[in-house]
Design an enzyme around this catalytic site. Structure first.
Site, PDB file in Angstrom:
ATOM      1  N   ASP A 137     -13.950 -10.940   2.392  1.00 19.97           N
ATOM      2  CA  ASP A 137     -13.941  -9.936   3.462  1.00 19.97           C
ATOM      3  C   ASP A 137     -13.373  -8.585   3.030  1.00 19.97           C
ATOM      4  O   ASP A 137     -13.180  -7.701   3.873  1.00 19.97           O
ATOM      5  CB  ASP A 137     -13.171 -10.462   4.674  1.00 19.97           C
ATOM      6  CG  ASP A 137     -14.029 -11.381   5.533  1.00 19.97           C
ATOM      7  OD1 ASP A 137     -15.262 -11.217   5.520  1.00 19.97           O
ATOM      8  OD2 ASP A 137     -13.466 -12.257   6.211  1.00 19.97           O
ATOM      9  N   ASP A 177     -21.446 -14.309   7.063  1.00 19.03           N
ATOM     10  CA  ASP A 177     -20.740 -13.043   7.326  1.00 19.03           C
ATOM     11  C   ASP A 177     -20.707 -12.148   6.082  1.00 19.03           C
ATOM     12  O   ASP A 177     -20.671 -10.922   6.179  1.00 19.03           O
ATOM     13  CB  ASP A 177     -19.287 -13.302   7.767  1.00 19.03           C
ATOM     14  CG  ASP A 177     -19.130 -14.521   8.661  1.00 19.03           C
ATOM     15  OD1 ASP A 177     -19.938 -15.460   8.531  1.00 19.03           O
ATOM     16  OD2 ASP A 177     -18.194 -14.538   9.466  1.00 19.03           O
TER      17      ASP A 177
HETATM   18  N1  GLY Z   1     -16.202 -12.821   9.922  1.00 22.46           N
HETATM   19  C1  GLY Z   1     -15.576 -13.688  10.846  1.00 22.46           C
HETATM   20  C2  GLY Z   1     -16.164 -13.648  12.181  1.00 22.46           C
HETATM   21  O1  GLY Z   1     -17.237 -13.091  12.396  1.00 22.46           O
HETATM   22  O2  GLY Z   1     -15.538 -14.172  13.088  1.00 22.46           O
END
Ligand code: GLY
Length: 377
Positions: free
Chosen positions: A93, A156
């Site tokens: 992330d 994600d």
């Molecule tokens: N990237 C984590 C979520 O979308 O909750």
């Protein structure tokens, strides 16, 4: 949406964010509780880039120095976590954390430290690539109480790839781009299903690269359709096409977009998962709507006008629904901009609340409708 309506919403947004900015002080917001107040998370948390990113967009659009001053410090704080823990405190992330802080700061102000931090984060992300399985490892062991996530990749990450594409352009070193494309091809092969729905988590054998199974993650189950996962895929594959010109990524973005649009309820605010046994009383996820809308605008921008209308109209329909059904315009005690977002329904965490990434992508998408030309993702 008529331009007068966009102008009106934008005016309200700028006023709302100005108030938020005064009240936020040093908080790194993630979720607003029932009394409407945002919490403060440690800056290693994956959402730490969204509040600064929102401030940078406001600065870019208004040139109001207050927004820049409040956005300035965050990349230096987040950078500290790159040097913590055995594997580092951060994970895939870093795209969500450094693009809306270090990279946009460098883009808008020429700040060299921002560039250095963005490239350090890109190196960190590239170091998570598993060449045998051709995926970027998502989390570190211990995340979500799981003790072996070596072979896990998640949908994600599709949007975090923009950090690698940026680094490839900035350094003229295509290794970053090769890793991003290789991961994106794994998304096509193992995440996006033929009907346009997507898996959230896919587990691979980290030694051989073999596919093991798909896991439910934040969706209802392994074979359901978590709406925010759909949204990450739409936007991530549209960006991958924008950076590479490879048709297969545009086709994938469109396929997921068609599925998302078909699953929208009458009122335009997506449910948290499109494939639960019954939709009755299931919570919505306005953040999925906001991310999808911003991604649909990207698809529209990549197409000829005759073809782009479908995506642009769908994006505006969602944004109008979010504005009128989820906006906190008449709730001055609410720091969040949108209500009715859902973080992690299976874990019963952050259900039907305001979430900072929902607010961020809503502002980003509205800025695009207002003609904002820079891009963070
Ligand atoms: N990237 C984590 C979520 O979308 O909750």
């Amino acid at each position: 949406m008529k331009s007068q309506e966009v102008d009106k919403i934008w005016e309200r947004l700028v006023a709302k964010v100005a108030v938020m900015a005064e009240g936020m002080k040093d908080r790194s917001p993630h979720r607003a509780d029932k009394d409407g107040k945002y919490d403060s998370m440690p800056t290693w948390w994956w959402t730490s880039g969204f509040w600064p990113g929102l401030l940078w967009i406001l600065f870019d659009m208004t040139q109001e120095p207050m927004f820049k001053e409040k956005a300035w410090k965050w990349d230096a704080e987040i950078e500290n976590w790159l040097h913590e823990g055995e594997l580092g405190q951060l994970h895939h992330d870093v795209g969500f954390q450094f693009l809306p802080t270090a990279v946009i700061k460098y883009m808008l102000t020429g700040d060299h430290a921002g560039k250095r931090r963005g490239l350090a984060a890109a190196n960190y992300m590239a170091g998570r690539y598993n060449p045998v399985g051709q995926f970027i490892r998502a989390w570190n062991d211990g995340t979500w109480d799981k003790d072996n996530t070596t072979g896990w990749a998640i949908i994600d990450c599709s949007l975090n790839l923009s950090l690698l594409f940026w680094a490839a352009n900035e350094t003229a070193d295509p290794r970053f781009k090769h890793i991003a494309i290789s991961h994106a091809d794994t998304v096509l092969q193992h995440f996006i299903r033929p009907d346009g729905s997507v898996n959230h988590i896919v587990s691979f054998d980290a030694d051989t690269g073999a596919f093991i199974e798909s896991l439910g993650g934040q969706g209802y189950g392994p074979h359901s359709s978590w709406s925010r996962g759909q949204a990450w895929a739409i936007y991530g594959m549209a960006n991958t096409y924008r950076y590479t010109g490879e048709q297969r990524f545009l086709d994938a973005a469109k396929r997921v977009a068609h599925y998302f649009i078909a699953c929208l309820p009458e009122d335009g605010v997506p449910y948290w998962d499109f494939r639960t046994p019954s939709l009755k009383d299931e919570p919505r996820d306005s953040s999925a709507g906001a991310i999808a809308a911003s991604g649909l605008i990207e698809i529209a921008n990549l197409l000829e006008p005759s073809e782009s209308r479908l995506y642009q109209t769908a994006a505006e329909r969602i944004l109008s629904a979010l504005t009128h059904r989820c906006g906190t315009w008449d709730l001055p005690n609410c720091e969040g901009i949108l209500l009715h977002a859902t973080g992690h329904k299976p874990g019963n965490v952050n259900v039907d609340v305001s979430l900072i990434y929902g607010d961020y992508y809503y502002v980003e998408a509205m800025a695009k409708l207002k003609g904002w030309r820079h891009r963070i993702f």
